[in-house]
Design a protein around this motif. Structure first.
Motif, PDB file in Angstrom:
ATOM      1  N   ASP A  85       0.822  -1.212   0.000  1.00 59.34           N
ATOM      2  CA  ASP A  85       0.000   0.000   0.000  1.00 59.34           C
ATOM      3  C   ASP A  85       0.858   1.265   0.000  1.00 59.34           C
ATOM      4  OD1 ASP A  85       0.997  -0.223   2.583  1.00 59.34           O
ATOM      5  OD2 ASP A  85      -0.866   0.386   3.548  1.00 59.34           O
ATOM      6  N   ALA A  86       2.181   1.126  -0.023  1.00 61.96           N
ATOM      7  CA  ALA A  86       3.059   2.297  -0.017  1.00 61.96           C
ATOM      8  C   ALA A  86       3.067   2.973  -1.376  1.00 61.96           C
ATOM      9  CB  ALA A  86       4.479   1.890   0.366  1.00 61.96           C
ATOM     10  N   GLU A  87       3.398   4.255  -1.382  1.00 64.45           N
ATOM     11  CA  GLU A  87       3.591   5.013  -2.621  1.00 64.45           C
ATOM     12  C   GLU A  87       4.988   5.623  -2.577  1.00 64.45           C
ATOM     13  OE1 GLU A  87       1.994   8.919  -5.105  1.00 64.45           O
ATOM     14  OE2 GLU A  87       0.956   8.292  -3.270  1.00 64.45           O
ATOM     15  N   ILE A  88       5.745   5.430  -3.651  1.00 62.39           N
ATOM     16  CA  ILE A  88       7.118   5.937  -3.707  1.00 62.39           C
ATOM     17  C   ILE A  88       7.259   6.824  -4.934  1.00 62.39           C
ATOM     18  CG2 ILE A  88       9.563   5.341  -3.814  1.00 62.39           C
ATOM     19  CD1 ILE A  88       8.843   2.636  -2.578  1.00 62.39           C
ATOM     20  N   VAL A  89       7.551   8.089  -4.694  1.00 63.81           N
ATOM     21  CA  VAL A  89       7.798   9.041  -5.773  1.00 63.81           C
ATOM     22  C   VAL A  89       9.311   9.193  -5.917  1.00 63.81           C
ATOM     23  CG1 VAL A  89       7.443  11.396  -6.594  1.00 63.81           C
ATOM     24  CG2 VAL A  89       5.644  10.253  -5.271  1.00 63.81           C
ATOM     25  N   VAL A  90       9.818   9.012  -7.128  1.00 68.77           N
ATOM     26  CA  VAL A  90      11.242   9.154  -7.401  1.00 68.77           C
ATOM     27  C   VAL A  90      11.449  10.377  -8.284  1.00 68.77           C
ATOM     28  CG1 VAL A  90      13.316   8.103  -8.387  1.00 68.77           C
ATOM     29  CG2 VAL A  90      11.612   6.662  -7.249  1.00 68.77           C
ATOM     30  N   ALA A  91      12.259  11.313  -7.818  1.00 63.61           N
ATOM     31  CA  ALA A  91      12.583  12.509  -8.601  1.00 63.61           C
ATOM     32  C   ALA A  91      14.025  12.386  -9.091  1.00 63.61           C
ATOM     33  CB  ALA A  91      12.426  13.772  -7.757  1.00 63.61           C
ATOM     34  N   ALA A 108      19.940  -4.405 -15.030  1.00 60.29           N
ATOM     35  CA  ALA A 108      20.048  -5.499 -14.058  1.00 60.29           C
ATOM     36  C   ALA A 108      20.155  -4.974 -12.634  1.00 60.29           C
ATOM     37  CB  ALA A 108      21.253  -6.372 -14.396  1.00 60.29           C
ATOM     38  N   LEU A 109      20.817  -3.822 -12.435  1.00 53.30           N
ATOM     39  CA  LEU A 109      20.918  -3.232 -11.107  1.00 53.30           C
ATOM     40  C   LEU A 109      19.565  -2.735 -10.620  1.00 53.30           C
ATOM     41  CD1 LEU A 109      24.212  -1.121 -11.420  1.00 53.30           C
ATOM     42  CD2 LEU A 109      23.933  -3.361 -10.345  1.00 53.30           C
ATOM     43  N   HIS A 110      18.787  -2.158 -11.519  1.00 43.24           N
ATOM     44  CA  HIS A 110      17.480  -1.620 -11.146  1.00 43.24           C
ATOM     45  C   HIS A 110      16.463  -2.723 -10.867  1.00 43.24           C
ATOM     46  CE1 HIS A 110      17.957   2.760 -11.727  1.00 43.24           C
ATOM     47  NE2 HIS A 110      18.905   2.405 -12.575  1.00 43.24           N
ATOM     48  N   GLY A 111      16.622  -3.843 -11.519  1.00 40.19           N
ATOM     49  CA  GLY A 111      15.756  -4.978 -11.236  1.00 40.19           C
ATOM     50  C   GLY A 111      14.282  -4.729 -11.473  1.00 40.19           C
ATOM     51  N   GLY A 112      13.953  -3.864 -12.394  1.00 45.67           N
ATOM     52  CA  GLY A 112      12.551  -3.601 -12.698  1.00 45.67           C
ATOM     53  C   GLY A 112      11.848  -2.708 -11.703  1.00 45.67           C
ATOM     54  N   PRO A 117       4.167  -0.994  -9.569  1.00 42.95           N
ATOM     55  CA  PRO A 117       2.997  -0.098  -9.544  1.00 42.95           C
ATOM     56  C   PRO A 117       3.008   0.903  -8.399  1.00 42.95           C
ATOM     57  CG  PRO A 117       2.384  -2.348  -8.913  1.00 42.95           C
ATOM     58  CD  PRO A 117       3.781  -2.413  -9.458  1.00 42.95           C
ATOM     59  N   ARG A 118       3.837   0.703  -7.397  1.00 39.87           N
ATOM     60  CA  ARG A 118       3.917   1.652  -6.285  1.00 39.87           C
ATOM     61  C   ARG A 118       4.755   2.875  -6.625  1.00 39.87           C
ATOM     62  NH1 ARG A 118       6.291  -2.416  -1.942  1.00 39.87           N
ATOM     63  NH2 ARG A 118       7.129  -3.312  -3.881  1.00 39.87           N
ATOM     64  N   VAL A 119       5.463   2.848  -7.753  1.00 34.53           N
ATOM     65  CA  VAL A 119       6.452   3.870  -8.078  1.00 34.53           C
ATOM     66  C   VAL A 119       5.913   4.876  -9.085  1.00 34.53           C
ATOM     67  CG1 VAL A 119       8.739   4.289  -9.089  1.00 34.53           C
ATOM     68  CG2 VAL A 119       8.369   2.310  -7.584  1.00 34.53           C
ATOM     69  N   THR A 120       6.116   6.144  -8.795  1.00 39.21           N
ATOM     70  CA  THR A 120       5.854   7.237  -9.735  1.00 39.21           C
ATOM     71  C   THR A 120       7.169   7.947  -9.994  1.00 39.21           C
ATOM     72  OG1 THR A 120       3.613   7.567  -8.887  1.00 39.21           O
ATOM     73  CG2 THR A 120       4.580   9.376 -10.153  1.00 39.21           C
ATOM     74  N   LEU A 121       7.562   8.040 -11.257  1.00 41.42           N
ATOM     75  CA  LEU A 121       8.821   8.686 -11.634  1.00 41.42           C
ATOM     76  C   LEU A 121       8.542  10.111 -12.076  1.00 41.42           C
ATOM     77  CD1 LEU A 121      11.882   8.553 -12.266  1.00 41.42           C
ATOM     78  CD2 LEU A 121      11.255   7.729 -14.550  1.00 41.42           C
ATOM     79  N   ARG A 122       9.254  11.055 -11.476  1.00 40.64           N
ATOM     80  CA  ARG A 122       9.193  12.459 -11.888  1.00 40.64           C
ATOM     81  C   ARG A 122      10.572  12.861 -12.413  1.00 40.64           C
ATOM     82  NH1 ARG A 122       5.299  15.039  -8.502  1.00 40.64           N
ATOM     83  NH2 ARG A 122       3.576  13.563  -8.180  1.00 40.64           N
ATOM     84  N   VAL A 123      10.679  13.170 -13.679  1.00 37.94           N
ATOM     85  CA  VAL A 123      11.946  13.621 -14.240  1.00 37.94           C
ATOM     86  C   VAL A 123      12.006  15.131 -14.059  1.00 37.94           C
ATOM     87  CG1 VAL A 123      13.399  13.752 -16.301  1.00 37.94           C
ATOM     88  CG2 VAL A 123      12.000  11.720 -15.878  1.00 37.94           C
ATOM     89  N   GLY A 124      12.810  15.569 -13.103  1.00 38.64           N
ATOM     90  CA  GLY A 124      12.906  16.989 -12.792  1.00 38.64           C
ATOM     91  C   GLY A 124      13.543  17.198 -11.433  1.00 38.64           C
TER      92      GLY A 124
END
Length: 223
Positions: A85-91, A108-112, A117-124
């Motif tokens: 149920d966690a949400e992780i935002v990556v900037a 391979a390091l990132h491992g998918g 689905p818990r991850v939201t990527l923000r490029v900025g």
């Protein structure tokens, strides 16, 4: 000794350039001649996620902000430690790090992790995410430089200023935590965190498991 092979270059918005290098099975991202991160040293980055789950992991629907994707070590550790149920935002400021490098040589390091689905990527800019996000965070984990100064780009100095610390604190929910990674201690930054009114701990973590250099992780708790 095997030579370093350059796999790619990326311009850093606001100034500077990163180079992705490989030597045998080791990867390294350089800012000029300074190594920012290595695939052989992930222990202290992973420790940031463990500290977060120890301090706020019991909260339902915990919401995290990770500043700096890098090679994905903190993200992978957070995904392993937090519930579904966690949400992780990556900037991540540099598009190539979040795109071509993460999906290519460093996959391979990132491992998918970026596909979870818990991850939201923000490029900025992570500072802009802290300021503009409608919901506040239970934890903010910052690992965008080698310490509390703008090594990656001059504009990052603002993250570690009095105003930057206040902005991070304001982006935390009550009882939330800010963690800042550094390659070395900095008493001035410790005082700056304390002056913000947060409860501050200065922790040490080994660079590679239980071995290697002792890196520093500041943890500030919002009351």
């Amino acid at each position: 000794m095997l030579p370093w092979i350059e796999l790619g270059r990326a311009k850093v918005p606001g100034g500077g350039e990163f180079r992705l290098m490989q030597r045998g099975t080791e990867f390294n991202i350089f800012a000029g001649t300074i190594g920012l991160m290595s695939s052989r040293q992930s222990g202290s980055e992973e420790a940031m996620a463990r500290i977060a789950v120890e301090r706020i992991g019991g909260r339902p629907k915990a919401r995290l902000l990770i500043g700096g994707l890098g090679m994905g070590f903190t993200l992978r550790a957070a995904l392993a430690a937090f519930g579904r149920d966690a949400e992780i935002v990556v900037a991540e400021l540099v598009p190539e790090i979040a795109g071509a490098w993460a999906r290519g040589p460093l996959a391979a390091l990132h491992g998918g992790g970026l596909d979870d689905p818990r991850v939201t990527l923000r490029v900025g800019d992570v500072g802009a995410v802290m300021t503009g996000d409608a919901q506040r965070f239970d934890a903010i984990l910052l690992d965008v430089d080698n310490g509390p100064e703008g090594l990656s780009r001059p504009g990052n100095d603002a993250l570690y200023s009095h105003k930057g610390v206040a902005r991070a604190k304001a982006a935390l929910r009550p009882g939330g935590m800010l963690a800042v990674w550094s390659v070395a201690p900095d008493d001035t930054f410790t005082r700056r965190l304390e002056q913000s009114g947060m409860q501050v701990d200065v922790l040490k973590a080994r660079a590679h498991g239980g071995k290697g250099a002792r890196h520093v992780i500041w943890v500030g708790k919002r009351g």
